[in-house]
Design an enzyme around this catalytic site. Structure first.
Site, PDB file in Angstrom:
ATOM      1  N   ASP A 204       6.041  -2.465   3.182  1.00 22.64           N
ATOM      2  CA  ASP A 204       6.045  -3.827   2.642  1.00 22.64           C
ATOM      3  C   ASP A 204       4.619  -4.378   2.524  1.00 22.64           C
ATOM      4  O   ASP A 204       3.793  -4.174   3.420  1.00 22.64           O
ATOM      5  CB  ASP A 204       6.850  -4.717   3.603  1.00 22.64           C
ATOM      6  CG  ASP A 204       6.996  -6.132   3.114  1.00 22.64           C
ATOM      7  OD1 ASP A 204       7.531  -6.315   2.014  1.00 22.64           O
ATOM      8  OD2 ASP A 204       6.571  -7.067   3.831  1.00 22.64           O
ATOM      9  N   GLU A 246       4.856  -0.888  -1.627  1.00 20.00           N
ATOM     10  CA  GLU A 246       5.140  -2.121  -2.350  1.00 20.00           C
ATOM     11  C   GLU A 246       3.806  -2.825  -2.556  1.00 20.00           C
ATOM     12  O   GLU A 246       3.337  -3.572  -1.696  1.00 20.00           O
ATOM     13  CB  GLU A 246       6.090  -3.029  -1.568  1.00 20.00           C
ATOM     14  CG  GLU A 246       6.576  -4.166  -2.428  1.00 20.00           C
ATOM     15  CD  GLU A 246       6.464  -5.557  -1.813  1.00 20.00           C
ATOM     16  OE1 GLU A 246       7.061  -6.479  -2.373  1.00 20.00           O
ATOM     17  OE2 GLU A 246       5.759  -5.732  -0.796  1.00 20.00           O
TER      18      GLU A 246
HETATM   19  O1  LIG Z   1       7.388  -9.865   4.112  1.00 22.93           O
HETATM   20  C1  LIG Z   1       7.098 -10.918   3.226  1.00 22.93           C
HETATM   21  C2  LIG Z   1       7.626 -10.571   1.876  1.00 22.93           C
HETATM   22  O2  LIG Z   1       7.167  -9.261   1.610  1.00 22.93           O
HETATM   23  C3  LIG Z   1       7.657  -8.687   0.458  1.00 22.93           C
HETATM   24  O3  LIG Z   1       7.139  -9.522  -0.486  1.00 22.93           O
HETATM   25  C4  LIG Z   1       6.908  -9.246  -1.721  1.00 22.93           C
HETATM   26  O4  LIG Z   1       7.682 -10.173  -2.386  1.00 22.93           O
HETATM   27  C5  LIG Z   1       7.108 -11.309  -2.892  1.00 22.93           C
HETATM   28  C6  LIG Z   1       8.114 -12.130  -3.632  1.00 22.93           C
HETATM   29  O5  LIG Z   1       9.180 -12.567  -2.863  1.00 22.93           O
HETATM   30  C7  LIG Z   1       6.035 -10.816  -3.810  1.00 22.93           C
HETATM   31  O6  LIG Z   1       5.556 -11.885  -4.525  1.00 22.93           O
HETATM   32  C8  LIG Z   1       4.947 -10.135  -2.975  1.00 22.93           C
HETATM   33  O7  LIG Z   1       3.919  -9.666  -3.811  1.00 22.93           O
HETATM   34  C9  LIG Z   1       5.505  -9.004  -2.242  1.00 22.93           C
HETATM   35  O8  LIG Z   1       4.657  -8.478  -1.280  1.00 22.93           O
HETATM   36  C10 LIG Z   1       9.173  -8.595   0.538  1.00 22.93           C
HETATM   37  O9  LIG Z   1       9.691  -7.860  -0.524  1.00 22.93           O
HETATM   38  C11 LIG Z   1       9.731  -9.996   0.631  1.00 22.93           C
HETATM   39  O10 LIG Z   1      11.149  -9.981   0.663  1.00 22.93           O
HETATM   40  C12 LIG Z   1       9.167 -10.655   1.864  1.00 22.93           C
HETATM   41  O11 LIG Z   1       9.556 -11.989   1.882  1.00 22.93           O
END
Ligand SMILES: OC[C@H]1O[C@H](O[C@H]2O[C@H](CO)[C@@H](O)[C@H](O)[C@H]2O)[C@H](O)[C@@H](O)[C@@H]1O
Ligand SMILES: [Ca+2]
Length: 552
Positions: A204, A246
C-alpha cells in the site's frame, strides 16, 4: 494445487480483489469472515480466478477500513482466527488459487502500541519510529492526498508538544523509515505472513516511505532502495512470492517501481485506468494508445496489474486538469459522487449499467498488456451507494442471492456492517450470483466464458508484445498482440454508434481471422485492406490463423 515450481505464475494469472468483511458472513454477525470466504472458494474457482488479493484483515480500529493497523501480527477478531485464516489459505491452495494480502507499511493506526508509546515522551524508545517536527512548516508544498478531510500532513501532538507527519488521515501516523528498527520490523511482518503460506503482498502507498526537504517526498531513491532490499529477501527466503506496488504516479515514476527487474514483480497501471474512461467519454482511442506506449517497455520478469475499479474512489490525481474535467462531467454528475480527487462509484453505475459498454471494458481489460484484476461484485454489475460516506458506498456486502441481506448473511438486517444495495436499477434481487448463474445470457456467465477464452490465449495475451493498428477511424482501438508465431487481433469500437474500419493486414496475407469466442472463421486476409464493421461499443478478438498450406 498450486504449482510451486512456476516462479512466473503472476504473469499468467487472473486476479480478484475482495474484502473479507464484505464477501460472506458464516456466523451471522453481519460481518464477513474467513470461514465465509472459504465457503465461496468454489465460486472464485468457477469464475476462473487464479489469485485473490485480500484487503487488510489485521487488527485495526477500522477508521480507514483496516488501512489503520493496530497489530500487524493478528487478525481483526470479527474476521476469524489465525486458524481460520490458515484453513482458508490451505483450501485456496488446494484448489489452485493463490492469495496475496495488503501490506500497509507507510503508516499505522494512532492506536498502535508503537504510536501510543511514542507519544508518552520524546525519550520513549518508540518516539523515533515516527516522523516529528517542532513546526508544521517542514516539507512544505508536499501534496495532501485526502484533501476532503485533511488540511495538513502534520498534526499536533500535545503530549510531546510536536507535530507528527501523516500522508493520509491524521489518525494514520507515518512510520519513520530512516529508523533501521522500523525497516527491520516491517521485514519481520513480511516474513511472518509469508511463512504462513501467503503468496505475496499488495504494498500500500509505496511512494511515501521516506521524506526529504525540498522534494515532493514521493518516489525517493531511499524508498526504491528499501523495496529492492525487501525483494532480495523475498527472492532468497520465499521464492515464488510476489510484491505488487500501489504507486499512484505518472508513467515515468510508476515504471521505476520495477527497477531493473529487481524491485516489484508487478505494479498497478494507475496511468492507464482513468484513460480508459476518458477514451470512452471522448469516443477516441488515442488516450489508451498513448498511455500504453508511455508505460512500456518494462523488464521481462515484471508485469502491470490492470484494473477498471477498486475499493477506493476512481482516482484522478495523475491526470491533467482538462482530463479531470472530462471525467467529472461525464462520470460524476452529482457532487456527492466525488471524493477527494476522484469519483466514488462502482463500475456498472459509472457507465449507466450499459451491457455493451461493460462487455467492451472487460474485453479491453482482458487483452491489454498486463494481468487483469476484477473488483468483487463487478462481475454481477453491482450497484453502489454514494450516500454511505467515504468510500463505503463501493464496499457493500457481496450479493449472492435474492434472499434476506442478498444472501450475504442470515443476521437481522440492522446488524449488517453496511446496508445492501436496494436501488431499483441495481437491486440485489436481480443483481446477485444465484440469479445471474441461472441465466445463460447474464453478464456473469458472459464474463466466465470470456475469461476461459483469455486463458486459452494466456501466453499471447499475458506476455505478448502489442502493436497498435490504425484504420483511419479514431473511434476504434485496434491492436495486435504477438507472441512467437501467435497473433491476436483485438478491435474495440469506443463509440456508441456503429462504425467501420479498414486495416492494412497484407503482412498476414493468407491468414484467416478466427473469432475467438465463437471460433467462427472470417474470410481470409488478402492484398486489399481488410474491412470490419462494428456495432456501437462492440469488440472483436480474432486469432490470426495461418491457412493450411501457408500463404496464398
Ligand atoms: O492507507 C491509506 C490509503 O492507502 C491506499 O490509498 C490509495 O488510495 C487513495 C484514494 O483513496 C489514493 O488517492 C492514494 O494515492 C493511494 O495510495 C488505500 O488503497 C486506501 O484504501 C487507503 O485509505
Ligand atoms: Ca461473521
Amino acid at each position: 494445487m498450486i504449482d510451486r515450481t512456476n516462479l512466473l505464475w503472476y504473469r499468467d494469472a487472473v486476479y480478484y480483489e475482495l474484502h473479507v468483511k464484505s464477501f460472506y458472513d458464516s456466523n451471522n454477525d453481519g460481518i464477513g469472515d474467513f470461514n465465509g470466504l472459504r465457503e465461496k472458494l468454489d465460486y472464485l474457482k468457477g469464475l476462473g480466478i487464479d489469485c485473490v488479493w485480500l484487503l487488510p484483515f489485521y487488527k485495526s480500529p477500522m477508521r480507514d477500513d483496516g488501512y489503520d493497523i493496530s497489530d500487524y501480527y493478528s487478525i481483526q477478531p470479527e474476521y476469524g482466527t489465525i486458524q481460520d485464516f490458515r484453513k482458508f489459505l490451505d483450501e485456496a491452495h488446494d484448489m489452485g488459487i493463490r492469495v496475496i494480502a495488503d501490506l500497509v507499511l507507510n503508516h499505522v493506526s494512532d492506536q498502535h502500541p508503537w504510536f501510543q508509546e511514542a507519544i508518552k515522551s520524546r525519550d520513549s524508545p518508540y518516539h523515533d519510529w515516527f516522523v516529528w517536527s517542532d513546526t508544521d512548516q517542514k516539507y512544505k508544498g508536499v501534496r495532501i492526498i485526502f484533501i476532503d478531510t485533511e488540511k495538513s500532513n502534520w498534526t499536533w501532538e500535545p503530549n510531546t508538544q510536536q507535530y507528527y507527519w501523516h500522508r493520509f488521515y491524521s489518525h494514520q501516523p507515518d512510520l519513520n523509515y530512516d529508523n533501521p528498527a522500523v525497516r527491520e520490523e516491517i521485514k519481520n511482518v513480511v516474513r511472518f505472513w509469508l511463512r504462513m503460506g501467503l503468496d505475496g503482498f499488495r504494498c500500500d502507498a509505496v511512494p511515501y516511505l521516506f521524506e526529504r526537504e525540498g522534494t515532493s517526498c514521493e518516489n525517493l531513491p531511499e524508498t526504491h532502495q528499501y523495496f529492492k532490499e525487501l525483494r532480495r529477501m523475498i527472492d532468497e527466503e520465499f521464492p515464488g512470492c510476489i510484491l505488487l506496488a500501489e504507486a499512484n504516479q505518472w508513467p515515468t515514476e510508476a515504471k521505476q517501481y520495477f527497477g531493473n527487474g529487481d524491485e516489484f514483480h508487478m505494479a498497478f497501471n494507475f496511468p492507464l485506468m482513468p484513460r480508459i474512461f476518458i477514451a470512452l467519454a471522448r469516443e477516441n482511442a488515442f488516450p489508451i494508445e498513448d498511455i500504453i506506449k508511455q508505460t512500456l517497455p518494462i523488464p521481462e520478469n515484471c508485469d502491470w496489474m490492470i484494473f477498471l475499479r477498486n475499493h477506493d474512489e476512481l482516482t484522478l490525481e495523475m491526470v491533467t486538469d482538462e482530463e479531470r474535467d472530462i471525467m467529472f462531467s461525464e462520470y460524476a454528475k452529482i457532487p456527492r459522487m466525488r471524493l477527494n480527487l476522484g469519483i466514488r462509484r462502482r463500475l456498472a453505475p459509472l457507465v449507466d449499467n450499459d451491457r455493451a459498454t461493460l462487455e467492451l471494458l472487460h474485453a479491453m481489460l482482458l487483452t491489454l498488456p498486463g494481468n487483469p484484476i476484477l473488483y468483487y461484485g463487478d462481475e454481477i454489475n453491482m450497484g453502489d451507494n454514494i450516500y454511505l460516506g467515504d468510500r463505503n458506498g463501493v464496499r457493500t456486502p457481496m450479493q449472492w442471492s435474492a434472499d434476506r441481506n442478498a444472501g450475504f448473511s442470515k443476521c437481522d438486517p440492522e446488524m449488517l456492517y453496511s446496508p445492501v444495495i436496494t436501488n431499483p436499477n441495481y437491486h440485489y434481487e436481480t443483481f446477485n450470483v444465484e440469479a445471474q448463474s441461472r441465466l445463460q445470457t447474464s453478464f456473469l456467465n458472459w464474463l466466465k466464458r470470456i475469461i476461459r477464452v483469455r486463458k486459452r490465449y494466456s501466453l499471447v495475451l499475458g506476455r505478448g508484445e502489442i502493436e497498435f493498428l490504425h484504420g483511419g477511424n479514431e473511434r476504434v482501438l485496434a491492436y495486435l498482440r504477438k507472441y512467437g508465431e501467435q497473433r491476436m487481433l483485438c478491435l474495440f469500437n469506443l463509440s456508441k454508434k456503429p462504425t467501420y474500419l479498414q486495416l492494412d493486414l497484407k503482412e498476414y496475407r493468407g491468414y484467416t481471422p478466427v473469432e475467438t469466442i465463437s471460433q467462427e472463421p472470417f474470410p481470409p486476409i488478402g492484398e486489399l485492406p481488410y474491412f470490419f464493421t462494428l456495432p456501437g461499443r462492440a469488440y472483436f478478438w480474432f486469432e490470426l490463423q495461418q491457412t493450411q498450406g501457408g500463404a496464398q
